[in-house]
Design a protein around this motif. Structure first.
Motif, PDB file in Angstrom:
ATOM      1  N   PHE A 150       2.431  33.310  52.034  1.00  0.00           N
ATOM      2  CA  PHE A 150       1.841  31.968  52.102  1.00  0.00           C
ATOM      3  C   PHE A 150       1.424  31.523  53.534  1.00  0.00           C
ATOM      4  O   PHE A 150       0.703  31.390  53.995  1.00  0.00           O
ATOM      5  N   SER A 161      -1.729  33.477  54.164  1.00  0.00           N
ATOM      6  CA  SER A 161      -2.841  33.303  54.379  1.00  0.00           C
ATOM      7  C   SER A 161      -2.857  31.949  54.433  1.00  0.00           C
ATOM      8  O   SER A 161      -4.417  31.353  54.385  1.00  0.00           O
ATOM      9  N   CYS A 162      -2.042  31.059  53.948  1.00  0.00           N
ATOM     10  CA  CYS A 162      -2.063  29.350  54.637  1.00  0.00           C
ATOM     11  C   CYS A 162      -1.553  28.767  55.630  1.00  0.00           C
ATOM     12  O   CYS A 162      -2.429  27.992  56.534  1.00  0.00           O
ATOM     13  N   TRP A 169      -8.034  33.661  52.442  1.00  0.00           N
ATOM     14  CA  TRP A 169      -7.056  33.131  51.739  1.00  0.00           C
ATOM     15  C   TRP A 169      -6.679  34.565  50.363  1.00  0.00           C
ATOM     16  O   TRP A 169      -5.753  33.937  50.144  1.00  0.00           O
ATOM     17  N   PHE A 187      -5.173  28.458  58.584  1.00  0.00           N
ATOM     18  CA  PHE A 187      -6.139  27.301  58.736  1.00  0.00           C
ATOM     19  C   PHE A 187      -6.368  27.629  60.393  1.00  0.00           C
ATOM     20  O   PHE A 187      -7.008  26.911  60.695  1.00  0.00           O
ATOM     21  N   ALA A 236      -2.809  36.184  50.074  1.00  0.00           N
ATOM     22  CA  ALA A 236      -2.522  35.408  49.083  1.00  0.00           C
ATOM     23  C   ALA A 236      -2.342  36.395  47.641  1.00  0.00           C
ATOM     24  O   ALA A 236      -1.338  36.370  47.486  1.00  0.00           O
TER      25      ALA A 236
END
Length: 92
Positions: free
Chosen positions: A56, A59-60, A31, A64, A35
């Motif tokens: 984004f 990283s997200c 992350w 995930f 990010a």
């Protein structure tokens, strides 16, 4: 307390705790790297994927999915199902 008096399940629990901490560290580094690595540029230089800034998205969203796969694999292949009840004379 003698080493032989320690419950055998603690060794497994410690190993699984280290695996959990390792996964959390990997997630944070993933992350943070995306990010702050891709997000440092000025906003007008951002690239977009599916309407989201690339930093984004990687990283997200991708992070995930990657962590979902890693945690699922760790639980399936590295974690053990152990009993929590204690029986007298139970020494595995």
């Amino acid at each position: 307390m003698n080493v032989k008096d320690v419950d055998w399940r603690f060794k497994i629990a410690h190993k699984e705790a280290w695996i959990g901490l390792s996964l959390a560290t990997i997630h944070f580094l993933w992350w943070y790297g995306f990010a702050y690595g891709l997000g440092k540029r000025p906003v007008d230089e951002y690239t977009y994927l599916f309407g989201l800034p690339a930093w984004f998205f990687y990283s997200c969203v991708v992070g995930f999915v990657v962590m979902l796969i890693l945690v699922s694999a760790a639980v399936k292949f590295l974690f053990k199902d152990i009993p929590f009840d204690f029986e007298e004379g139970d020494s595995h």
